[in-house]
Design an enzyme around this catalytic site. Structure first.
Site, PDB file in Angstrom:
ATOM      1  N   LYS A 208       0.962   3.545  -5.207  1.00  0.00           N
ATOM      2  CA  LYS A 208       1.773   4.260  -6.190  1.00  0.00           C
ATOM      3  C   LYS A 208       1.266   5.679  -6.404  1.00  0.00           C
ATOM      4  CE  LYS A 208       4.016   0.325  -8.196  1.00  0.00           C
ATOM      5  NZ  LYS A 208       4.300  -0.529  -9.366  1.00  0.00           N
ATOM      6  N   ARG A 244      -0.203  -7.291  -5.881  1.00  0.00           N
ATOM      7  CA  ARG A 244       0.892  -7.037  -4.935  1.00  0.00           C
ATOM      8  C   ARG A 244       0.527  -5.789  -4.131  1.00  0.00           C
ATOM      9  NH1 ARG A 244       5.536  -3.896  -4.759  1.00  0.00           N
ATOM     10  NH2 ARG A 244       7.378  -4.885  -3.806  1.00  0.00           N
TER      11      ARG A 244
END
Length: 267
Positions: A208, A244
């Site tokens: 991210k 994840r």
């Protein structure tokens, strides 16, 4: 021990790997590779939720994900489906999906709770304040951990009120969704506050944008795999149910280090 959820984006526009696994054969091969590297489950997504992404028609989403889910499930692989659409949840349940990973926590599609009741799947409830094209404008907090925790708790209450089995719920504080980099780090530092809600916690920090602040200018999305692995280790130390990630191999090593460290402390 913390589990690894391997990311499989069958999309043309996901932020770090869009288009790489769009064809079913390529997607299936990549998923098998992730399992061989140590993934405990595969999270298949047919709609990008990156900042600014536009919604995908559910029929198109299902055309992307259903063949992949069917094949992976037939091979005995535990499959999670990253979707906000109730009909996609139903369609993938029919071909063997075990988990629905809904970044909206049931807010995007009012039919999702009934789909969960009908299918009995496990359900990831993520903290969410709005769609990808507007979520960055909603990143306003005075007490980040307290507010995110309270909003997640409210979603849990709403789901329980319609009859969802609490043993099927998993919570995700939603790193990168309606949150700045500072907010993301505050959520990670406050992870144990979310665990007091009494549900398994999924952490999705992989690649991210907020991780780029730790790297040299011009670093690629894949350069974020090293800080992702560190976050995976720290999340495991703090009791996360699963992480994840796109790069399973580095996180597998990181979690093995945590396990060895904890075993040493028990001697």
């Amino acid at each position: 021990m913390t589990l690894i959820m391997g990311v499989l984006n069958v999309t043309p526009d996901s932020f770090s790997d869009g288009g790489l696994w769009l064809e079913p054969d390529a997607a299936i091969a990549h998923a098998i590779d992730l399992v061989e590297q140590g993934a405990d489950m595969i999270d298949v997504g047919g709609e990008s939720t990156r900042p600014g992404a536009l919604r995908v028609d559910p029929a198109e989403e299902q055309a992307r994900v259903v063949p992949v889910v069917r094949e992976l499930a037939s091979r005995g692989i535990t499959v999670s489906v990253d979707t906000m659409n109730a009909e996609t949840a139903r369609a993938t349940a029919d071909v063997g999906a075990a988990i629905i990973n809904d970044v909206s926590g049931g807010l995007a599609d009012p039919g999702m709770p009934q789909a969960l009741l009908d299918t009995g799947l496990q359900y990831v409830v993520m903290h969410w304040r709005g769609q990808s094209d507007s979520m960055e404008s909603l990143a306003r907090y005075t007490d980040t951990v307290g507010e995110v925790r309270a909003e997640l708790s409210a979603r849990v209450t709403a789901l329980l009120d319609v009859g969802i089995d609490p043993s099927r719920l998993i919570l995700d504080p939603g790193l990168g969704f309606s949150k700045t980099g500072e907010h993301n780090w505050q959520v990670l530092a406050g992870l144990r506050a979310f665990e007091t809600l009494g549900y398994p916690i999924l952490i999705g920090a992989s690649r991210k944008r907020f991780l780029s602040a730790l790297l040299p200018d011009g670093a690629s999305a894949t350069d974020r795999d090293a800080p992702t692995a560190v976050i995976s280790a720290l999340a495991a130390r703090d009791g996360a149910w699963a992480v994840r990630v796109h790069d399973v191999a580095s996180t597998r090593i990181a979690l093995d280090v945590v396990r060895a460290w904890q075993a040493g402390s028990d001697d």
